[in-house]
Design a protein around this motif. Structure first.
Motif, PDB file in Angstrom:
ATOM      1  N   LYS A 367      -2.015   2.963   0.017  1.00 30.70           N
ATOM      2  CA  LYS A 367      -1.412   1.883  -0.754  1.00 30.70           C
ATOM      3  C   LYS A 367      -1.601   2.082  -2.250  1.00 30.70           C
ATOM      4  O   LYS A 367      -0.662   1.930  -3.043  1.00 30.70           O
ATOM      5  N   LYS A 373       2.753   1.051   2.365  1.00 26.79           N
ATOM      6  CA  LYS A 373       2.260  -0.150   3.022  1.00 26.79           C
ATOM      7  C   LYS A 373       2.122   0.102   4.521  1.00 26.79           C
ATOM      8  O   LYS A 373       2.970   0.750   5.138  1.00 26.79           O
ATOM      9  N   CYS A 431       3.219  -8.082   7.259  1.00 29.46           N
ATOM     10  CA  CYS A 431       2.069  -7.190   7.402  1.00 29.46           C
ATOM     11  C   CYS A 431       1.600  -7.121   8.847  1.00 29.46           C
ATOM     12  O   CYS A 431       1.182  -6.072   9.321  1.00 29.46           O
TER      13      CYS A 431
END
Length: 723
Positions: A367, A373, A431
């Motif tokens: 990251k 990500k 996420c």
């Protein structure tokens, strides 16, 4: 249970067909850049060829044929016969030596030099570099997969593996499973009686430890058996009864348990070190459930497998399982041991240590350094995934935070309820997504790709095969990954330890190799542009070319091989690795413009006034032009090492740059042999030491111009930055 469809007739099969139909369009950004550059080169080469033909035709029409006999057919008078036209064309090609030489030379430059050389060299270097990067810890189905990983912006994990666990610190994972005569990737290929024996052997933990196994290495083994072998805790506790338990005095890690199943049959189950367990066995189960006698060849094979499983990494633990039917009646109050011999060998597993802090460190670097990500999208409950995400640094705050820019944690049901606009808007903020179906993962990948992201998917299940096809880079993880998943992936990682650390190494290696490709392209474009401009200028104004066809083909071949060696050099310091996703950067165009302009100006001037400037014959002037152009490319090989920095000598003598020196020595030796062959075969006049020194001086000046160009560019950029 009613089965209505199987295989490709199911929803999964239909999804798989759709992904296979769109497979030809699967191309990452950097790969697209290379394809676009290659296409542009083809069009430019075609345009140059047409332009040269037009120039030659115009010179012919205005009477500047530039041959010794001024041979051309009459355009006036009586009609010309076909034979006369044929003889005229033959005379132009064979009699007009400069014209034919110019035409064939320039055609070879445009059609053979860079159009075919560059893709071939990049392909060869990519294959070599990929094998070097994977280092037998992984295999690739697409040789461009490692390069494409450098362009990835999002990594989606479709399962819990590689250090993604609920517990912080050290964890244990099962990464190898051996049954019969080979390693097994899917429980469906193992006979039911063998699976039942393994489940009973592992399930003895429920009877001997109660609930105390949770969180330990035994707990990881139980979780693996439940997920992969279909073992159920409740049936074992309800239907099985512990008859006797013992530990071999000579092998403290070997546990022996006699248990009675629901049919009233008693079995002795042993688990422990594989070498000791094998010494107790006289037979073994194969994957089809047949009992085979362990003869000497089979025993040697099993011993070699045990040695292989134990020698990979310190800290690995291999556990073997064996059993046999027991007919003896036991006295519950007696502690007499059961005779452990003539057992049937069931199989082996390997437990490998992983550390969540290593995984967290790798995810953080992905990251922070590369902007990549990591997303968890699995079929597990979202609360479990949130715990894992916090342990690994994916979720940095609590879910009830008011900050809308934070990553989103949702269930697949909530994701499906969003409108199309909401999905497109929030897709890159997700996420954690729990309770996912395979279709949810495919939709998430499509949304991210529509937003311009390059997506990599890590998976190991058969149901994730369509998503692996859909992702820009599909990665199957672990030896337990299904065969279908491996067939649909671009990379298969066999190393079960520190998956994300290995993934980070692939990304960094891909970025460095992209940088090396840029260096090679810069080197090849300089020689192509400069030689083309030299020939074009010479033929327009002088009607002749200074470089022959053979010379130009040889130059392109040697420069291509030099570019190959340049692409195989070791990595630069991390702080100088380019982060640009483009194939052609502004710095590259600056370097190409400086060097191509310099070479064109110098060698066109020599072609026009070389005899007066050097005081020598025209043949030696042409030899100076070719050898000087050749040596300029050798000095440009140094310049290409650093596209942006002025100090291109940094780290040049380190071991990692051995390929650079191999290419340089080969570069010089090839020119020495070619120059000698030209004098013997082609009758080309040789050069004196003074003229060779002049050629080297021309090459050295290119270093000075590179330093000046980069200094001026940095100074101008600094002024604009201050403004």
């Amino acid at each position: 249970m009613l089965v209505t469809s199987t295989g490709m007739d199911t929803l999964w099969g239909e999804t798989m067909k759709n992904q296979l139909l769109g497979l030809d369009d699967k191309r990452c950004k950097f790969e697209s850049y290379i394809h676009t550059l290659n296409t542009c080169i083809h069009f430019v080469a075609l345009g140059i060829t047409i332009l040269f033909i037009i120039v030659l035709f115009l010179r012919y029409k205005i009477g500047k044929l530039d041959d010794e006999r001024r041979y051309r057919p009459e355009s006036k008078g009586e009609p010309v016969s076909v034979k006369t036209i044929v003889e005229a064309m033959k005379g132009i090609v064979t009699g007009s030596k400069p014209t034919a030489r110019v035409l064939t030379t320039l055609l070879s430059v445009s059609l053979l030099g860079v159009m075919e050389g560059m893709p071939l060299v990049i392909s060869i270097a990519t294959i070599i570099w990929s094998r070097k990067t994977l280092a037998r810890k992984a295999t690739e189905r697409d040789y461009l997969a490692c390069i494409n990983m450098a362009s990835v912006t999002t990594v989606i994990c479709a399962d819990k593996f590689g250090g993604l666990t609920e517990h912080d610190g050290k964890e244990v994972e099962i990464d190898k499973f051996y049954v019969g005569e080979g390693f097994v990737c899917e429980s469906s290929v193992v006979a039911s009686n063998v699976l039942e024996g393994l489940c009973d052997g592992i399930g003895t933990v429920f009877l001997t430890h109660g609930d105390d196994y949770c969180g330990s290495e035994l707990g990881q083994m139980v979780s693996w058996a439940e997920a992969k072998l279909g073992m159920k805790r409740e049936p074992v506790i309800e239907q099985c009864k512990l008859i006797w338990r013992g530990i071999d005095p000579s092998q403290q890690l070997c546990q022996e348990v006699v248990m009675e199943n629901s049919n009233g049959r008693s079995y002795l189950h042993c688990k422990g070190p594989p070498g000791y367990i094998l010494s107790l066995c006289s037979h073994q189960y194969d994957a089809d459930g047949r009992v085979q006698e362990i003869d000497e060849p089979r025993r040697r094979t099993l011993e070699q497998v045990i040695q292989h499983m134990q020698s990979d990494q310190e800290g690995d633990q291999v556990i073997a399982f064996a059993c046999k039917h027991v007919t003896t009646d036991f006295d519950h109050e007696s502690s007499a041991p059961v005779e452990s011999k003539d057992l049937i060998f069931l199989g082996m597993i390997r437990q490998r240590e992983t550390r969540t802090d290593d995984t967290k460190r790798a995810i953080t670097r992905l990251k922070a350094e590369r902007g990549i990500k990591t997303v968890l999208a699995t079929g597990d409950d979202v609360t479990v995934l949130e715990t894992i995400a916090r342990n690994c640094g994916l979720l940095l705050t609590t879910p009830d935070s008011a900050d809308e820019d934070l990553s989103v944690s949702i269930t697949a049901e909530e994701f499906r309820e969003w409108s199309d606009e909401q999905k497109m808007e929030k897709a890159d903020k997700i996420c954690v997504m729990g309770n996912c179906l395979p279709s949810d993962k495919i939709l998430l990948i499509e949304l991210l790709q529509k937003k311009g992201q390059v997506v990599s998917l890590l998976a190991q299940r058969t149901t994730d095969a369509p998503a692996l096809r859909k992702a820009d880079v599909g990665i199957a993880f672990g030896s337990w990954s299904s065969e279908v998943a491996r067939e649909c992936s671009d990379i298969t990682i066999w190393d079960g330890n520190n998956c994300f650390t290995f993934l980070l190494n692939i990304v960094l290696s891909g970025i460095h190799f992209q940088e090396n490709i840029r260096k090679s392209i810069q080197l090849q474009l300089i020689v192509t542009i400069s030689s083309t401009l030299i020939n074009f200028t010479a033929i327009v104004f002088l009607g002749d070319s200074a470089i022959t066809t053979v010379q130009l083909l040889w130059l392109n071949l040697v420069v291509a091989l030099a570019g190959l060696a340049l692409m195989l050099t070791g990595p630069p310091p991390p702080e100088v690795t380019s982060s640009s996703g483009k194939l052609m950067t502004k710095a590259m165009w600056r370097n190409i413009a400086i060097q191509a302009s310099y070479q064109t100006a110098v060698f066109v001037a020599l072609q026009h006034r070389g005899q007066e400037m050097l005081g020598t014959s025209g043949g030696r002037v042409k030899s100076v032009i070719y050898n000087g152009l050749f040596l300029c490319q050798m000095f440009n090989k140094f310049v290409a090492r650093e596209i942006e920095r002025k100090n291109f000598m940094s780290g040049l003598f380190e071991k990692k740059n051995v390929w650079f020196w191999v290419g340089l020595v080969g570069f010089l030796m090839s020119q020495v042999m070619f120059a000698a062959a030209e004098q013997v075969i082609g009758g080309t006049p040789g050069l004196s030491f003074q003229l060779w020194g002049f050629c080297f001086l021309i090459g050295v000046v290119s270093w000075l111009l590179d330093w000046i160009g980069k200094s001026v560019s940095n100074h101008v950029a600094g002024l604009f930055w201050e403004i």
